[in-house]
Design a protein around this motif. Structure first.
Motif, mmCIF file in Angstrom:
data_model
loop_
_atom_site.group_PDB
_atom_site.id
_atom_site.type_symbol
_atom_site.label_atom_id
_atom_site.label_comp_id
_atom_site.label_asym_id
_atom_site.label_seq_id
_atom_site.Cartn_x
_atom_site.Cartn_y
_atom_site.Cartn_z
ATOM 1 N N VAL A 1 12.119 -33.714 1.082
ATOM 2 C CA VAL A 1 11.223 -33.773 0.623
ATOM 3 C C VAL A 1 9.564 -34.068 1.318
ATOM 4 N N ALA A 2 8.298 -33.954 1.203
ATOM 5 C CA ALA A 2 6.485 -33.919 2.015
ATOM 6 C C ALA A 2 7.275 -35.290 1.559
ATOM 7 N N PHE A 3 6.734 -36.724 2.607
ATOM 8 C CA PHE A 3 5.841 -37.369 2.229
ATOM 9 C C PHE A 3 4.619 -37.774 2.697
ATOM 10 N N GLY A 4 3.249 -38.415 1.841
ATOM 11 C CA GLY A 4 2.378 -39.541 2.323
ATOM 12 C C GLY A 4 2.953 -40.499 2.861
ATOM 13 N N TYR A 5 2.343 -41.296 3.588
ATOM 14 C CA TYR A 5 2.515 -42.157 4.589
ATOM 15 C C TYR A 5 1.005 -43.359 4.816
ATOM 16 N N THR B 1 0.524 -36.334 5.420
ATOM 17 C CA THR B 1 1.379 -35.683 4.505
ATOM 18 C C THR B 1 2.287 -35.286 5.608
ATOM 19 N N ILE B 2 3.289 -35.454 5.817
ATOM 20 C CA ILE B 2 4.664 -35.484 6.286
ATOM 21 C C ILE B 2 5.556 -34.792 6.140
ATOM 22 N N HIS C 1 4.776 -47.419 4.940
ATOM 23 C CA HIS C 1 4.972 -46.901 3.831
ATOM 24 C C HIS C 1 4.464 -45.579 3.128
ATOM 25 N N ALA C 2 5.607 -45.174 3.259
ATOM 26 C CA ALA C 2 6.128 -43.942 2.586
ATOM 27 C C ALA C 2 6.069 -43.115 0.954
ATOM 28 N N THR C 3 5.906 -42.324 0.453
ATOM 29 C CA THR C 3 5.882 -41.763 -0.896
ATOM 30 C C THR C 3 5.932 -40.768 -0.664
ATOM 31 N N GLN C 4 6.549 -39.788 -1.958
ATOM 32 C CA GLN C 4 7.072 -38.264 -1.980
ATOM 33 C C GLN C 4 6.245 -37.710 -2.699
ATOM 34 N N GLU C 5 5.189 -36.479 -1.924
ATOM 35 C CA GLU C 5 3.898 -35.996 -1.918
ATOM 36 C C GLU C 5 4.455 -34.913 -3.049
ATOM 37 N N THR C 6 4.245 -34.612 -3.732
ATOM 38 C CA THR C 6 4.926 -33.281 -4.880
ATOM 39 C C THR C 6 4.079 -31.952 -4.434
ATOM 40 N N ASP C 7 3.134 -31.831 -4.809
ATOM 41 C CA ASP C 7 1.485 -30.671 -4.013
ATOM 42 C C ASP C 7 1.733 -30.919 -2.405
ATOM 43 N N ASP C 8 1.498 -29.192 -2.599
ATOM 44 C CA ASP C 8 0.726 -29.024 -1.461
ATOM 45 C C ASP C 8 -0.670 -28.906 -1.357
ATOM 46 N N PRO C 9 -0.566 -29.306 -0.062
ATOM 47 C CA PRO C 9 -3.145 -29.777 0.049
ATOM 48 C C PRO C 9 -2.733 -28.362 0.223
ATOM 49 N N ASN C 10 -2.061 -27.258 0.707
ATOM 50 C CA ASN C 10 -3.507 -26.681 1.482
ATOM 51 C C ASN C 10 -3.101 -25.161 0.525
#
Length: 216
Positions: A115-119, A170-171, A206-215
């Protein structure tokens, strides 16, 4: 200066579930029950943290300050994902720092999960060490590799780059991001107050899952 192992905080969980689904049929002449077993595996958030470069200006064996590239991009990365007694800045257990010491470590955060995650990043002194004279004289500068502006603060005050509500970046799966952490023992008129003092601080990712593609 002592440096305790960094802590990598992840919002992640791997779940394996077995679900039994029963389908019942009732017919005039024939009837049959079928058990359908479904095996579900949840994705995981898996972040890897490594040091990819290290430049230090510190005391040599003769007692002089010298600048050395202790690790370059061509060298093998040094892992810091799991708990370790290694120091991010390469300092030995009994190694001392003095005014004008500068230590700069380049870190790489890689997404090895599903999953993609923000940090975001946090520098935090251990309780009781934020009030030491040394903590008041060491400046930390964090420079993200994504073009964001650098941010500086003293160890005594702590430092946050981003937050849970405002991620640094976001990675995506299979991608990586870099950032540089630099500490400087400032040369000041009150340096004598920091003699024989010590401080301990943590670098927290800190890393947390991102559910929406910002692009999208």
């Amino acid at each position: 200066m002592k440096r305790r192992a960094k802590t990598l905080l992840l919002s992640c969980m791997t779940i394996v579930m077995s679900v039994m689904v029963l389908i019942a049929g009732s017919f005039a002449l024939f009837s049959e029950d079928k058990n359908v077993r479904m095996h579900l595996i949840a994705g995981s958030l898996d972040a890897k943290l490594e040091r990819t470069a290290l430049v230090t200006t510190k005391l040599n064996e003769k007692g002089y300050l010298v600048t050395v590239e202790e690790q370059t991009a061509e060298d093998a990365a040094v892992p810091f994902t799991e708990e370790t007694t290694a120091n991010v800045f390469g300092l030995g257990a009994n190694e001392k720092i003095v005014p004008c010491t500068v230590l700069s470590a380049t870190m790489c955060l890689t997404n090895d999960g599903d999953v993609a995650f923000g940090y975001w990043l946090e520098i935090k002194a251990e309780e009781g060490y934020e009030t030491s004279e040394l903590a008041k004289q060491i400046k930390i500068t964090v420079t993200p590799g994504n073009g964001e502006a650098s941010k500086s603060q003293y160890v005594s005050d702590g430092l946050s780059i981003g937050s849970s509500d405002d991620m640094l970046g976001t990675i995506e799966v299979g991608k990586a991001a870099t950032f540089t952490v630099k500490i400087e023992f400032e040369s000041r008129s009150d340096n004598n107050a920091a003699q024989n003092a010590e401080t301990i601080f943590d670098l927290i990712v800190h890393a947390t899952q991102e559910t929406d593609d910002p692009n999208s």
